[in-house]
Structures are given as structure tokens and as C-alpha cells.
Design a protein around this motif. Structure first.
Motif, PDB file in Angstrom:
ATOM      1  N   ASN A   1       0.839  -1.196   0.000  1.00  0.00           N
ATOM      2  CA  ASN A   1       0.000   0.000   0.000  1.00  0.00           C
ATOM      3  C   ASN A   1       0.878   1.252   0.000  1.00  0.00           C
ATOM      4  OD1 ASN A   1      -2.355   1.451   0.040  1.00  0.00           O
ATOM      5  ND2 ASN A   1      -3.059   0.697   2.013  1.00  0.00           N
ATOM      6  N   GLU A   2       0.657   2.120  -0.972  1.00  0.00           N
ATOM      7  CA  GLU A   2       1.439   3.347  -1.109  1.00  0.00           C
ATOM      8  C   GLU A   2       0.536   4.555  -0.882  1.00  0.00           C
ATOM      9  OE1 GLU A   2       2.687   5.804  -5.001  1.00  0.00           O
ATOM     10  OE2 GLU A   2       3.550   3.791  -4.935  1.00  0.00           O
TER      11      GLU A   2
ATOM     12  N   SER B   1       1.581  14.064  -5.493  1.00  0.00           N
ATOM     13  CA  SER B   1       2.488  14.507  -6.544  1.00  0.00           C
ATOM     14  C   SER B   1       3.245  15.764  -6.156  1.00  0.00           C
ATOM     15  CB  SER B   1       1.712  14.741  -7.840  1.00  0.00           C
ATOM     16  OG  SER B   1       0.658  15.671  -7.636  1.00  0.00           O
ATOM     17  N   GLU B   2       2.612  16.654  -5.382  1.00  0.00           N
ATOM     18  CA  GLU B   2       3.261  17.909  -5.017  1.00  0.00           C
ATOM     19  C   GLU B   2       4.303  17.722  -3.908  1.00  0.00           C
ATOM     20  OE1 GLU B   2      -0.844  18.140  -2.862  1.00  0.00           O
ATOM     21  OE2 GLU B   2       0.118  17.030  -4.504  1.00  0.00           O
ATOM     22  N   LEU B   3       4.337  16.532  -3.284  1.00  0.00           N
ATOM     23  CA  LEU B   3       5.267  16.281  -2.190  1.00  0.00           C
ATOM     24  C   LEU B   3       6.253  15.179  -2.532  1.00  0.00           C
ATOM     25  CD1 LEU B   3       2.701  16.452   0.751  1.00  0.00           C
ATOM     26  CD2 LEU B   3       4.440  18.162   0.200  1.00  0.00           C
ATOM     27  N   ASP B   4       5.834  13.947  -2.356  1.00  0.00           N
ATOM     28  CA  ASP B   4       6.748  12.807  -2.440  1.00  0.00           C
ATOM     29  C   ASP B   4       5.915  11.584  -2.060  1.00  0.00           C
ATOM     30  OD1 ASP B   4       8.956  11.072  -2.325  1.00  0.00           O
ATOM     31  OD2 ASP B   4      10.217  12.512  -1.282  1.00  0.00           O
ATOM     32  N   LEU B   5       6.564  10.442  -1.948  1.00  0.00           N
ATOM     33  CA  LEU B   5       5.955   9.310  -1.261  1.00  0.00           C
ATOM     34  C   LEU B   5       5.784   9.714   0.201  1.00  0.00           C
ATOM     35  CD1 LEU B   5       7.705   6.012  -2.418  1.00  0.00           C
ATOM     36  CD2 LEU B   5       5.277   6.512  -2.442  1.00  0.00           C
ATOM     37  N   ILE B   6       4.570   9.644   0.703  1.00  0.00           N
ATOM     38  CA  ILE B   6       4.338  10.035   2.099  1.00  0.00           C
ATOM     39  C   ILE B   6       4.516   8.824   3.017  1.00  0.00           C
ATOM     40  CG2 ILE B   6       2.660  10.983   3.729  1.00  0.00           C
ATOM     41  CD1 ILE B   6       1.365  12.417   1.278  1.00  0.00           C
ATOM     42  N   ALA B   7       3.907   7.715   2.642  1.00  0.00           N
ATOM     43  CA  ALA B   7       4.052   6.480   3.422  1.00  0.00           C
ATOM     44  C   ALA B   7       4.048   5.302   2.463  1.00  0.00           C
ATOM     45  CB  ALA B   7       2.927   6.343   4.439  1.00  0.00           C
ATOM     46  N   PHE B   8       4.786   4.268   2.841  1.00  0.00           N
ATOM     47  CA  PHE B   8       4.944   3.092   1.985  1.00  0.00           C
ATOM     48  C   PHE B   8       5.029   1.872   2.888  1.00  0.00           C
ATOM     49  CE2 PHE B   8       7.270   0.471  -1.199  1.00  0.00           C
ATOM     50  CZ  PHE B   8       6.499   0.751  -2.318  1.00  0.00           C
TER      51      PHE B   8
ATOM     52  N   GLU C   1       7.793  -5.414   6.800  1.00  0.00           N
ATOM     53  CA  GLU C   1       7.199  -5.894   8.062  1.00  0.00           C
ATOM     54  C   GLU C   1       5.700  -5.609   8.124  1.00  0.00           C
ATOM     55  OE1 GLU C   1      10.269  -3.930   8.204  1.00  0.00           O
ATOM     56  OE2 GLU C   1      11.068  -5.964   7.911  1.00  0.00           O
ATOM     57  N   GLY C   2       5.155  -5.002   7.077  1.00  0.00           N
ATOM     58  CA  GLY C   2       3.718  -4.724   7.022  1.00  0.00           C
ATOM     59  C   GLY C   2       3.325  -3.399   7.638  1.00  0.00           C
ATOM     60  N   GLU C   3       4.311  -2.586   8.055  1.00  0.00           N
ATOM     61  CA  GLU C   3       4.017  -1.273   8.640  1.00  0.00           C
ATOM     62  C   GLU C   3       3.949  -0.218   7.537  1.00  0.00           C
ATOM     63  OE1 GLU C   3       6.595  -1.590  12.745  1.00  0.00           O
ATOM     64  OE2 GLU C   3       7.660  -1.419  10.838  1.00  0.00           O
ATOM     65  N   TRP C   4       3.063   0.764   7.726  1.00  0.00           N
ATOM     66  CA  TRP C   4       2.939   1.866   6.775  1.00  0.00           C
ATOM     67  C   TRP C   4       3.928   2.938   7.197  1.00  0.00           C
ATOM     68  CZ3 TRP C   4      -2.589   3.844   5.158  1.00  0.00           C
ATOM     69  CH2 TRP C   4      -2.602   4.010   3.772  1.00  0.00           C
ATOM     70  N   GLN C   5       5.171   2.822   6.698  1.00  0.00           N
ATOM     71  CA  GLN C   5       6.265   3.653   7.183  1.00  0.00           C
ATOM     72  C   GLN C   5       6.278   5.015   6.488  1.00  0.00           C
ATOM     73  OE1 GLN C   5       9.976   1.562   7.551  1.00  0.00           O
ATOM     74  NE2 GLN C   5      11.207   3.434   7.531  1.00  0.00           N
ATOM     75  N   ILE C   6       6.268   6.065   7.320  1.00  0.00           N
ATOM     76  CA  ILE C   6       6.302   7.439   6.819  1.00  0.00           C
ATOM     77  C   ILE C   6       7.697   7.753   6.255  1.00  0.00           C
ATOM     78  CG2 ILE C   6       6.260   9.863   7.545  1.00  0.00           C
ATOM     79  CD1 ILE C   6       3.511   8.951   7.621  1.00  0.00           C
ATOM     80  N   ASN C   7       7.722   8.516   5.178  1.00  0.00           N
ATOM     81  CA  ASN C   7       8.976   9.018   4.620  1.00  0.00           C
ATOM     82  C   ASN C   7       9.474  10.165   5.498  1.00  0.00           C
ATOM     83  OD1 ASN C   7      10.935  10.387   3.177  1.00  0.00           O
ATOM     84  ND2 ASN C   7       9.576  10.997   1.521  1.00  0.00           N
ATOM     85  N   SER C   8      10.406   9.857   6.385  1.00  0.00           N
ATOM     86  CA  SER C   8      10.946  10.873   7.292  1.00  0.00           C
ATOM     87  C   SER C   8      12.253  11.453   6.777  1.00  0.00           C
ATOM     88  CB  SER C   8      11.171  10.275   8.683  1.00  0.00           C
ATOM     89  OG  SER C   8      12.188   9.279   8.631  1.00  0.00           O
ATOM     90  N   GLU C   9      12.686  11.005   5.594  1.00  0.00           N
ATOM     91  CA  GLU C   9      13.930  11.518   5.035  1.00  0.00           C
ATOM     92  C   GLU C   9      13.733  12.881   4.374  1.00  0.00           C
ATOM     93  OE1 GLU C   9      13.952   7.413   5.742  1.00  0.00           O
ATOM     94  OE2 GLU C   9      12.864   8.282   4.049  1.00  0.00           O
ATOM     95  N   THR C  10      12.625  13.040   3.649  1.00  0.00           N
ATOM     96  CA  THR C  10      12.414  14.292   2.909  1.00  0.00           C
ATOM     97  C   THR C  10      11.167  15.054   3.370  1.00  0.00           C
ATOM     98  OG1 THR C  10      11.042  13.393   1.112  1.00  0.00           O
ATOM     99  CG2 THR C  10      13.418  13.150   0.900  1.00  0.00           C
TER     100      THR C  10
ATOM    101  N   GLU D   1       1.467   4.746  17.966  1.00  0.00           N
ATOM    102  CA  GLU D   1       2.122   5.055  19.242  1.00  0.00           C
ATOM    103  C   GLU D   1       3.588   4.623  19.262  1.00  0.00           C
ATOM    104  OE1 GLU D   1      -2.308   4.631  20.100  1.00  0.00           O
ATOM    105  OE2 GLU D   1      -0.806   3.685  18.801  1.00  0.00           O
ATOM    106  N   SER D   2       3.967   3.684  18.407  1.00  0.00           N
ATOM    107  CA  SER D   2       5.351   3.201  18.365  1.00  0.00           C
ATOM    108  C   SER D   2       6.264   4.084  17.522  1.00  0.00           C
ATOM    109  CB  SER D   2       5.386   1.773  17.799  1.00  0.00           C
ATOM    110  OG  SER D   2       4.983   1.774  16.425  1.00  0.00           O
ATOM    111  N   SER D   3       5.721   5.150  16.963  1.00  0.00           N
ATOM    112  CA  SER D   3       6.491   5.999  16.059  1.00  0.00           C
ATOM    113  C   SER D   3       7.686   6.662  16.751  1.00  0.00           C
ATOM    114  CB  SER D   3       5.589   7.101  15.484  1.00  0.00           C
ATOM    115  OG  SER D   3       4.565   6.555  14.683  1.00  0.00           O
TER     116      SER D   3
END
Length: 436
Positions: free
Chosen positions: A250-251, A255-262, A266-275, A321-323
Motif C-alpha cells: 500500500n502506497e 504529486s506535489e510532495l513525495d511518497l508520504i508512506a509506503f 514488516e507490514g508497517e505503513w512507514q512514513i517518509n521521514s527523510e524528505t 504510538e510506536s512511532s
């Protein structure tokens, strides 16, 4: 081996080598030091735009700030003015990457990214797709997307498909006869992955189920399916995994930003914290703690051509909460803020609540292929659906009873059987819409 996709980005002026090097250095930052990295990038991008962007300076009302939360929350309506008036000093329409949002929120606008910012966006894509063994230069993509129908836009997209090593299935005609052609293309091609709009890919999976076909058995090179732009329900994900025989990812992006979460392995919806820096705010623009639902507000940490600082993307969700600063996890994505139904009692309900309840009832026998819900009056909703046979009175009654139970009584539903459902110009299916 000649890497065509990398070459296409290079000739477009995107400094990929520098961007990928910086992206790798960001990934190497230890978790304990990551809050400092985020804070420094927040300060840097805000100061840059306050000094170099008259549009943003006027919006803030000052050329300086003390606290991050003093900065204004930027809305899409703020951006509905000529792009040239929103660009930073030194940036023009000619020396930036310019594009237009899809308008799925109802507030389309043109935006810009500087070439370096867009290059880092691509580095982010390379990294996350790489989790699943996908290389844009060598992996062949089956793409379920819309396409412009006018000749110039059409051929431009086809050229981009060629450079991107992908084959596009236009999704404006999703009849069984068209899906037969899609199936035949999979039989004769060595696709590595599927990417595209959720509703179209789900419809293809239902077509395969009706014919008792597992896609990987006829296209054994398939590795993974990435869905985007529309909500993916858990039962739809199970359907896709069953009928495709591959993992489904699930992505969530803009378009105006970037990939927000991918979705990570491990099945987690991981936020793009790099950019990006993602906040969850309440109605008074106050940050909410992890686990609480609110408006998703995002800062682009690298785009100097155009400010996206504390930008309200128009969605509602929460962080798990684990973020942590380095690895924030998107707990849920409820839907768009403009897709909220206001009921006669005054109660507010995310429109997808109706969609979810109705979906569990009227799709259980495979008869209904797709449906959308529209609120036309506070107590009247229309459900447009595509099906093999008309809904039974029993299904209609069960749907009405479920909505009364979960939401409130006294609501009226009008069921309209359609040959096809209306999609946006880009082929997206808006699953719930309030016309109030």
C-alpha cells in the motif's frame, strides 16, 4: 548495461548522483540523532522561504519565527493563484519541475519543485521500491493508470512509459472484454510488478476470480503489486494477494510532495521521514499525540522553489504510538477532510464509513463489481453500483439496517444500477462524495 531510466532523469536536469548520495547519508543518521536532523531541516527550509519567497512571507506576516507552531498552516486554497507569484527568488517556471495536482480533493493547483528536490523524491522512490527487489531501470511494470486522451498529452505519457520501462493499461474502459486483453498481455509479457490505482486493480482481481485464474501462474515473473491513490480495504488486499499470488503493498503519496508512506516488508505503513516532516493537527492547528486522529499536515524539507511548509494535504489520519522521529508509522488513513458526511442529527462521519459498511454487505457474493456513495441531502444518499444482476431487496434492507446500527436511523438510500461509474480525468474513482 545501459540504464535508460537513470539516463532519462539525467537529461531532464535532475542531479540524481548528488541526490542519491545525500539520501544515503540521511539514512545513515542514527535514530538518537534524528530529531536534531529534522529540527535543523525544518528551521532551514522555513528561514529560506521567509527570506526568498514573498508569497510565503506575506502569508506568515513576518520574515522570522520563533516557534515552529507559529508558522501558518498552508491550505490548497492558499495555493490557487498564479504559480509565478508563489515561486522563490531565483526560480522560474522554466528552471523547475512543474506539474498539476489531480484535483481529487476538489482543489487542484499547479505546483513546482526545484530540480534537486525532485531528484531526492526519485531517490526516495528508488529506495522504497528496492525493498521488494524492484529496479526502475530493469523491472518491467504493468501500470494501471489514466492517460490524457488529447494527442500531445497521450504521446508524452507513452514516451514516459517507454523511458520508465512500463506498459500502461488505460483504465477508462474496465469492461470484461478489455480485461480479457489485459489478461492476454500478462500471458505474453514478463512483468515484474503491478502499480496503479487501487479500484482498477481490484476490479481486475475480481475478473480473475470469476475465471478462477491466479495471475502469477500465467505470469511467473511477477514479484509484487503496489496500489496507490485510493483506499485499500483489508478484504480487497486479501483478494489481490489471493488472485495475483504475490505480496500487495500500500502506497500513500502526493504529486506535489513525495511518497508520504509506503508499506515496509514488516507490514508497517512507514512514513517518509527523510524528505518530509509529518504532523497530525487538531481543528485548532495544535499538534496531537501519537495515536490520536487529526488532519495530516506535511512539510517538504527540501523544496526551495515552492513552499510546502505545514501544508494541509486534506486527509485525516493518525500516527502509531510506536512511532519515532526516524521511523514514524502511519496508523491509519481515514480519508479526505472534504469527504465527511454531516448527518441530520449533527453527527459527523467519515464518508468511507458508509462505503465500508455497504461494501461488506453488497459485495459478499461477487455480484457487485464497484460502487460509489453520494450524499445529496443530509438524510438522502445515492449508491451507484455496477453489477451482473440487480441488487436484491434483501441486500438493500441489510445495508440500510447496518448503517442505521452503526450511524443513525432515518436515512434514505437510493440504489442506482449503472453500466459504468464516472471516474476523474485521470481515471480515479471517488468512492464517497458529499454534494451538500
Amino acid at each position: 548495461m545501459f540504464r535508460l531510466f537513470d539516463f532519462s532523469l539525467k537529461i531532464s536536469g535532475f542531479p540524481m548522483k548528488k541526490a542519491q548520495s545525500e539520501f544515503a547519508s540521511i539514512l545513515a543518521i542514527p535514530a538518537v540523532s534524528y530529531p536534531d536532523y529534522i529540527a535543523s531541516k525544518q528551521t532551514e527550509i522555513a528561514h529560506f522561504h521567509l527570506a526568498n519567497n514573498s508569497f510565503y512571507r506575506a502569508l506568515h506576516g513576518s520574515d522570522s519565527f520563533t516557534n515552529w507552531t507559529d508558522l501558518p498552516v498552508l491550505t490548497k486554497k492558499d495555493l490557487q493563484q498564479p504559480l509565478q507569484d508563489r515561486l522563490s527568488k531565483g526560480y522560474t517556471i522554466k528552471n523547475t519541475f512543474v506539474n498539476k495536482t489531480s484535483g481529487s480533493s476538489g482543489d487542484p493547483f499547479i505546483f513546482a519543485k526545484d530540480k534537486y528536490s525532485h531528484a531526492i523524491t526519485w531517490a526516495s522512490y528508488f529506495y522504497r521500491f528496492g525493498w521488494y527487489g524492484i529496479d526502475f531501470n530493469t523491472s518491467y511494470q504493468a501500470r494501471f493508470y489514466g492517460i490524457p486522451l488529447e494527442s500531445i498529452g497521450y504521446y508524452k505519457e507513452r514516451l514516459k512509459d517507454f523511458l520508465g520501462n512500463r506498459y500502461r493499461f488505460p483504465i477508462f474502459d474496465l469492461s470484461d472484454s478489455f480485461l480479457e486483453k489485459v489478461l492476454q498481455k500478462f500471458r505474453n509479457s514478463s512483468f515484474d510488478y503491478i502499480n496503479g490505482y487501487t479500484s482498477s486493480i481490484v476490479l481486475f482481481a475480481k475478473f480473475l476470480k470469476s475465471r478462477d485464474i491466479i495471475l502469477k501462474e500465467i505470469c511467473p515473473t511477477l514479484k509484487v503489486c503496489m496500489v496507490t491513490s485510493e483506499m485499500l480495504f483489508e478484504e480487497d488486499k486479501r483478494l489481490l494477494e489471493t488472485q495475483f499470488g504475490i505480496p500487495v503493498v500500500n502506497e500513500y503519496g502526493a504529486s506535489e510532495l513525495d511518497l508520504i508512506a509506503f508499506q515496509n516488508p514488516e507490514g508497517e505503513w512507514q512514513i517518509n521521514s527523510e524528505t518530509l516532516f509529518v504532523e497530525i493537527l487538531d481543528d485548532n492547528n495544535r499538534p496531537l499525540p501519537y495515536g490520536q486522529e487529526g488532519r495530516i499536515v506535511i512539510t517538504s524539507l527540501y523544496n526551495k522553489a515552492h513552499p510546502f511548509i505545514r501544508y494541509d494535504i486534506g486527509d485525516i489520519g493518525s500516527l502509531d504510538e510506536s512511532s519515532t522521529a526516524k521511523k514514524p508509522i502511519l496508523k491509519n488513513l481515514i480519508g479526505r477532510t472534504n469527504d465527511v458526511a454531516v448527518l441530520p442529527s449533527g453527527k459527523k462521519a467519515p464518508g468511507l464509513t458508509f462505503y465500508y459498511i455497504t461494501k461488506s454487505i453488497i459485495e459478499d457474493d461477487g455480484n457487485v463489481k464497484e460502487f460509489i456513495i453520494k450524499q445529496v441531502k443530509p438524510d438522502i444518499f445515492e449508491i451507484d453500483y455496477v453489477s451482473t444482476t440487480e441488487l436484491s431487496q434483501q441486500q438493500i434492507t441489510k445495508t440500510e439496517e447496518a448503517i442505521s446500527l452503526y450511524l443513525e436511523k432515518g436515512l434514505t438510500f437510493i440504489f442506482n444500477r449503472k453500466a459504468t461509474l464516472a471516474r476523474s480525468k485521470r481515471g480515479k474513482l471517488k468512492q464517497f462524495q458529499s454534494l451538500l
